[in-house]
Design a protein around this motif. Sequence first.
Motif, PDB file in Angstrom:
ATOM      1  N   SER A 156       0.820  -1.217   0.000  1.00 15.80           N
ATOM      2  CA  SER A 156       0.000   0.000   0.000  1.00 15.80           C
ATOM      3  C   SER A 156       0.849   1.261   0.000  1.00 15.80           C
ATOM      4  N   GLY A 157       2.034   1.176   0.632  1.00 18.92           N
ATOM      5  CA  GLY A 157       2.893   2.347   0.764  1.00 18.92           C
ATOM      6  C   GLY A 157       2.420   3.332   1.808  1.00 18.92           C
ATOM      7  N   ARG A 158       1.298   3.045   2.469  1.00 19.84           N
ATOM      8  CA  ARG A 158       0.716   3.973   3.445  1.00 19.84           C
ATOM      9  C   ARG A 158       0.334   3.216   4.709  1.00 19.84           C
ATOM     10  N   LEU A 159       1.000   3.573   5.808  1.00 18.98           N
ATOM     11  CA  LEU A 159       0.747   2.886   7.064  1.00 18.98           C
ATOM     12  C   LEU A 159      -0.659   3.157   7.622  1.00 18.98           C
ATOM     13  N   PRO A 160      -1.191   4.389   7.540  1.00 16.39           N
ATOM     14  CA  PRO A 160      -2.562   4.595   8.026  1.00 16.39           C
ATOM     15  C   PRO A 160      -3.587   3.711   7.311  1.00 16.39           C
ATOM     16  N   GLU A 161      -3.472   3.594   6.000  1.00 21.54           N
ATOM     17  CA  GLU A 161      -4.382   2.736   5.242  1.00 21.54           C
ATOM     18  C   GLU A 161      -4.226   1.274   5.656  1.00 21.54           C
ATOM     19  N   THR A 162      -3.009   0.862   5.892  1.00 21.81           N
ATOM     20  CA  THR A 162      -2.748  -0.511   6.321  1.00 21.81           C
ATOM     21  C   THR A 162      -3.355  -0.767   7.699  1.00 21.81           C
ATOM     22  N   ALA A 163      -3.244   0.201   8.601  1.00 25.26           N
ATOM     23  CA  ALA A 163      -3.787   0.046   9.950  1.00 25.26           C
ATOM     24  C   ALA A 163      -5.301  -0.094   9.927  1.00 25.26           C
ATOM     25  N   VAL A 164      -5.966   0.692   9.093  1.00 27.35           N
ATOM     26  CA  VAL A 164      -7.426   0.600   8.980  1.00 27.35           C
ATOM     27  C   VAL A 164      -7.837  -0.802   8.522  1.00 27.35           C
ATOM     28  N   ALA A 165      -7.114  -1.335   7.546  1.00 30.00           N
ATOM     29  CA  ALA A 165      -7.432  -2.681   7.059  1.00 30.00           C
ATOM     30  C   ALA A 165      -7.194  -3.725   8.138  1.00 30.00           C
ATOM     31  N   ALA A 166      -6.078  -3.623   8.833  1.00 29.20           N
ATOM     32  CA  ALA A 166      -5.734  -4.629   9.837  1.00 29.20           C
ATOM     33  C   ALA A 166      -6.730  -4.641  10.988  1.00 29.20           C
ATOM     34  N   ILE A 167      -7.033  -3.458  11.544  1.00 31.53           N
ATOM     35  CA  ILE A 167      -7.891  -3.383  12.723  1.00 31.53           C
ATOM     36  C   ILE A 167      -9.361  -3.572  12.348  1.00 31.53           C
ATOM     37  N   GLY A 168      -9.733  -3.161  11.135  1.00 29.27           N
ATOM     38  CA  GLY A 168     -11.121  -3.323  10.713  1.00 29.27           C
ATOM     39  C   GLY A 168     -11.438  -4.681  10.118  1.00 29.27           C
ATOM     40  N   GLY A 169     -10.451  -5.305   9.478  1.00 27.29           N
ATOM     41  CA  GLY A 169     -10.747  -6.556   8.780  1.00 27.29           C
ATOM     42  C   GLY A 169      -9.806  -7.696   9.039  1.00 27.29           C
ATOM     43  N   GLY A 170      -8.816  -7.487   9.881  1.00 23.82           N
ATOM     44  CA  GLY A 170      -7.928  -8.564  10.266  1.00 23.82           C
ATOM     45  C   GLY A 170      -7.046  -9.057   9.127  1.00 23.82           C
ATOM     46  N   GLU A 171      -6.568 -10.297   9.275  1.00 25.95           N
ATOM     47  CA  GLU A 171      -5.613 -10.860   8.326  1.00 25.95           C
ATOM     48  C   GLU A 171      -6.207 -10.997   6.929  1.00 25.95           C
ATOM     49  N   GLN A 172      -7.520 -11.238   6.860  1.00 24.20           N
ATOM     50  CA  GLN A 172      -8.153 -11.364   5.541  1.00 24.20           C
ATOM     51  C   GLN A 172      -8.079 -10.050   4.769  1.00 24.20           C
ATOM     52  N   ALA A 173      -8.345  -8.932   5.455  1.00 24.13           N
ATOM     53  CA  ALA A 173      -8.281  -7.630   4.794  1.00 24.13           C
ATOM     54  C   ALA A 173      -6.852  -7.293   4.388  1.00 24.13           C
ATOM     55  N   LEU A 174      -5.894  -7.654   5.213  1.00 22.45           N
ATOM     56  CA  LEU A 174      -4.494  -7.412   4.864  1.00 22.45           C
ATOM     57  C   LEU A 174      -4.090  -8.240   3.646  1.00 22.45           C
ATOM     58  N   GLY A 175      -4.594  -9.455   3.583  1.00 22.42           N
ATOM     59  CA  GLY A 175      -4.273 -10.326   2.458  1.00 22.42           C
ATOM     60  C   GLY A 175      -4.856  -9.852   1.146  1.00 22.42           C
ATOM     61  N   ALA A 176      -5.819  -8.930   1.221  1.00 19.30           N
ATOM     62  CA  ALA A 176      -6.439  -8.419  -0.007  1.00 19.30           C
ATOM     63  C   ALA A 176      -5.553  -7.408  -0.727  1.00 19.30           C
TER      64      ALA A 176
END
Length: 502
Positions: A156-176
Amino acid sequence: MFLADVVAASAELAATRSRKAKIATLSALLSRAGPAELPAVVAFLTGRPTQGRIGTGWRTLAGLDTAPAAAPSLTVAEVDAALDEVASTAGAGSAQRRAEVLRTLFARATEAEQHFLFRLLTGELRQGALEGVMVDAVAAAAAVPSEAVRRAFMLSGRLPETAVAAIGGGEQALGAFRLRLGRPLRPMLASPAESLDEALAEHASVVVEYKLDGARIQVHRNGDEVRVYTRTLREITGQVGELVELVRALPCRSVVLDGETLALTDEGRPRPFQETMSRFGSTREEQVRALLLRPYFFDCLHLDGVDLLDAPLRERNAALRTVAGEHLVPGRTEPPDPAGILDAALADGHEGVMVKALDSVYAAGRRGRAWLKVKPVHTLDLVVLAAEWGHGRRTGYLSNLHLGARDPDGGPPIMVGKTFKGLTDELLAWQTKRLLELETHHDDWTVRVRPELVVEIELDGAQISTRYPGGVALRFARVVRYRPDKEPSEADTIDMVRATLK
């Protein structure tokens, strides 16, 4: 969430050197943040607003002179919205309008909040939440593996965007998260090796190539659309038209290439690094004609619809050879003659060689030792903390630099030495002008500056010393060049300085 909660967490981070304690503080705060405010919380605590640079400087903020509020009332969302307004204000009278918005914001902030905002907006927030610590904190808050967060952050190149995915959707969202054409990836970096023999001994199968004295680039092509990015993921497509045309002509439909670019002399030798970097900020036709950039690619991360990040380097190299042609980085030899490549690289005016494990995958940052750099001359990238006024022919110029290494725990840079050597008259003039722009305060002899400039220093190792806070001092240090392509967060750490102890 109130800004006061973020400020309190920032104070806790600054008060401890324990990585475990920092992660605990951050993960607890992130768990309480709502989805809409989470990006700003992450951005604030890693030392920068979500908007990046907002178009206002240190002197503007210092001139606000606003009395602090008696009690906290500002929310994170309100601060982020105000900074959005400041960043988007342009045109005639924009400086005054930005100052008015900031004055209103600071008037609602308590004294502690004012100090926090001032340091956040001037890039001086050093409370210990570096990206590596924040990645682990996001993983802890989301109860997911750190590697999953780290990989999503690379893509993603963006840590805030990554954090939203991780905390909102867990490993599945990160894997997307996937490699997306036109969205830059965080680059893979190399670790230093003491010698070529040491580097070759670390891996069973390697490739050896030139370490160029150029600027890192990442190019994306999708059909006829081409985009070019720097190592800090800043887009420079409009400044490097010749690179765009070259990539557009490569024999493929889509590609992502990692490499370096540099300006060459008529004899084919690299021009000074500053001349190459000057092109990244210029669209002037006469400068483009005078300083054409030549790219050299050393990795292929995507080719014609196939992502190659998880493929071993030997497969990525095979893909690279099909498209790079004459723009392949020099060297690229798998032994038998790595020493010959090192000699040839130095003779051609480059820094040394890279030794890369052929079974390694692409991973952002300096993860492990899959890529090793070998340079006969030892250098460190350090942060300028201050400069002293010169004497004799240097009277009127800021000359003797105070140098700091990065604190790996996220604190302020740690001073490790001074030097006035290696500075040309041209560099002295530029340095004096730039440092005065970054001044925070001064006495009769020394100008203290915001720690924003990274400078490459050649040295003969370090020695034990009680003179500086890090317990070490540089030996025979001299300036090689400034590194406008690097941010202070990319400077070498105090541990790397200590590793050069004689």
